[in-house]
Design an enzyme around this catalytic site. Structure first.
Site, PDB file in Angstrom:
ATOM      1  N   ARG A 140     -15.137  -0.795  13.222  1.00  0.00           N
ATOM      2  CA  ARG A 140     -15.551  -0.889  14.625  1.00  0.00           C
ATOM      3  C   ARG A 140     -16.873  -0.190  14.926  1.00  0.00           C
ATOM      4  NH1 ARG A 140      -9.745  -0.117  17.241  1.00  0.00           N
ATOM      5  NH2 ARG A 140      -9.735   1.453  15.622  1.00  0.00           N
ATOM      6  N   LYS A 152      -3.134   4.210 -13.447  1.00  0.00           N
ATOM      7  CA  LYS A 152      -3.265   5.513 -14.110  1.00  0.00           C
ATOM      8  C   LYS A 152      -3.271   5.317 -15.627  1.00  0.00           C
ATOM      9  CE  LYS A 152      -1.040   8.106 -10.382  1.00  0.00           C
ATOM     10  NZ  LYS A 152      -1.933   9.157  -9.888  1.00  0.00           N
ATOM     11  N   HIS A 191       6.224   2.932  -7.032  1.00  0.00           N
ATOM     12  CA  HIS A 191       5.811   3.653  -8.249  1.00  0.00           C
ATOM     13  C   HIS A 191       6.987   3.856  -9.210  1.00  0.00           C
ATOM     14  CE1 HIS A 191       2.441   4.089  -5.707  1.00  0.00           C
ATOM     15  NE2 HIS A 191       2.723   5.258  -5.176  1.00  0.00           N
TER      16      HIS A 191
END
Ligand code: BG6
Length: 489
Positions: free
Chosen positions: A53, A192, A250
């Site tokens: 914005r 990872k 996860h």
């Protein structure tokens, strides 16, 4: 012969980043682009178009981004490198609900692609989940989505829905605008290094593959423990809680990677993960799950407030900040060896790992003593693999625990890339294996929904635990019932 370096560099691409001023973008996504650029991994024709914005010119956006990158990049910040990257940054002012903003974005992306020579277009949605449907709809209406264009992609940050039903409706919305191969659902744990190493370690080394089943493994423990609290994310966390925030994604992904069979004859990793997730079941949740919320206590060396006292949290909140669950993987490989998952905030220490706890020999012991043997795949901190085994103590006729280890830091000169460098790169390359598929996401929701449904019906299962501890006592009892104990992380 294909040059292996050039095959690692993606097609020139213009990327629109929605939510560019948000926490994730500032801390992870923008720094990942800088780190990739610094390592020479981005294609020359690359453009990043921030969408927000603010009333920013291209230069003002680049200047702001520079401050964020300087603070959060992994590699060293270098003015010279950034001055070469800055001309690839563009900005488009807009709001999610405004058609004009998407017309302007289309124009800006066209301009950026023209100037930089970018062929592909990627839309990276790092925005609150409530806004996903609106933005996808606008991309569709504005002609920015094109399911037939092989160089068009959409990347969606988690959480992917709140339950199975909302995940499914998000999937059908995405399917109305993009083809399945264009959709990349982020689970940053898959980026990872140690998580990426789980399959190579297991399948390339007889020393690990030989013990990868219930023949040798008594049970598997998968933990994502955090010492941090809710960290100003109360609005989201009050609705999510630990099970939706970490277990659904996860932990379930780590479970799938650990439990899956080897892909053969052109099968994909994703297919094998789906098979593993399909064979998961939970039962008797009163005895096989634990749910906690942290109260005030000493954590990381200081006194910290309880969850209910955190800014923005309902003083009577029933949100779980700790979740543990026993899952059976019903395949011949894992018969009799359950998987125990746990995650929590404000625990005694930050640590994430997959641990195969090994069976003790059945026959009478050669020597007395000895402890539980275990192979631990440490995801963070201090990536590596540690094997705990029993050894005769010098000069004595007893066994003692000994440790054998492999540490990334000691073994490799180069540091591990941040998860987001790997994710951004693979999304640009169109490599989907680092991103959970629609089916994987839905199967994980199925298990999480069972747990959440049980907890909703039995609100008294919520138990408080002191900040800085290892979670509620119900988690200990869960293990004790099976004659086991959580490992010390
Ligand atoms: C995110 C969760 O997905 O993972 C956070 O939303 C959590 O609540 C984070 O803190 C943990 O990630 P990492 O990489 O710090 O272990």
């Amino acid at each position: 012969m294909e040059n292996s370096y050039s095959s690692l560099i993606p097609e020139p691409c213009a990327i629109a980043l929605f939510g560019v001023t948000g926490h994730l973008s500032r801390h992870k996504i923008l720094p990942a682009f800088y780190d990739l650029f610094h390592r020479g991994m981005l294609p020359a024709g690359f453009a990043l178009v921030g969408f927000a914005r603010r009333e920013w010119s291209q230069e003002e956006f680049a200047l702001w981004a520079k401050g964020e990158i300087r603070e959060n990049c992994r590699t060293e910040f270098d003015e010279g490198v950034f001055s070469l990257l800055a001309p690839h940054f563009y900005f488009s002012k807009g709001t999610f609900g405004d058609e004009g903003s998407f017309e302007a974005l289309k124009e800006e992306m066209g301009k950026a692609a023209g100037e930089q020579g970018a062929k592909g277009k990627m839309f990276y949605l790092s925005i609150p989940p409530a806004s996903f449907p609106q933005v996808v709809e606008m991309l569709k209406r504005g002609g920015l989505a094109d399911p037939k264009d092989p160089f068009r992609k959409v990347v969606i940050e988690k959480p992917f829905g709140w339950d199975l039903e909302s995940a499914k409706s998000l999937d059908s919305l995405l399917a109305s605008a993009f083809s399945p191969s264009q959709v990349f659902r982020v689970d940053h744990y898959l980026g990872k290094e140690m998580v990426q190493n789980l399959l190579p370690l297991r399948f390339e080394n007889p020393v690990f593959s030989a013990l990868w089943s219930s023949e040798c493994v008594d049970h598997v423990e998968i933990s994502v423990a955090e010492s941090a609290g809710v960290e100003g994310r109360a609005a989201y966390y009050e609705k999510a809680g630990a099970a939706r925030d970490v277990l659904q994604n996860h932990l379930m992904q780590l479970l799938a990677l650990t439990a899956m069979e080897k892909p053969e004859n052109g099968e994909s990793e994703r297919e094998k993960k789906v098979e593993a997730l399909k064979s998961c079941s939970v039962s008797d949740l009163k005895r096989t799950s634990a749910r906690g919320q942290y109260s005030a206590g000493f954590a990381s060396g200081r006194f910290v407030r309880g969850y209910r006292e955190e800014p923005g949290v309902d003083p009577l909140s029933l949100a779980d900040t700790f979740a543990a669950l026993k899952v059976e993987v019903n395949t011949p490989r894992w018969e009799g060896a359950p998987f125990y998952l746990r995650t929590g905030k404000r625990l005694a220490k930050r640590s994430a790992e997959v641990a195969l706890v090994l069976k003790r020999p059945l026959a009478a012991s050669f020597l007395p003593g000895g402890e539980e043997d275990c192979v631990t795949f440490k995801i963070q901190p201090g990536e590596g693999v540690w094997a705990k085994f029993s050894s005769k103590a010098p000069g004595k006729e007893i066994l003692r625990g000994a440790l054998m280890g492999f540490s990334y830091r000691e073994e490799f000169a180069e540091g591990s890339p941040e998860a987001y460098e790997n994710l951004v790169m693979d999304a640009m390359l169109g490599k989907s294996s680092l991103f959970p598929s629609e089916e994987e996401t839905e199967l994980s929701w199925k298990i999480t929904d069972e747990l959440e449904g049980f907890w909703r019906r039995e609100p008294s299962t919520l138990e408080f635990y002191e900040a800085g501890s290892w979670g509620p006592s119900s988690a200990e009892r869960l293990m004790e019932r099976d004659g086991r104990k959580w490992r010390k992380l």
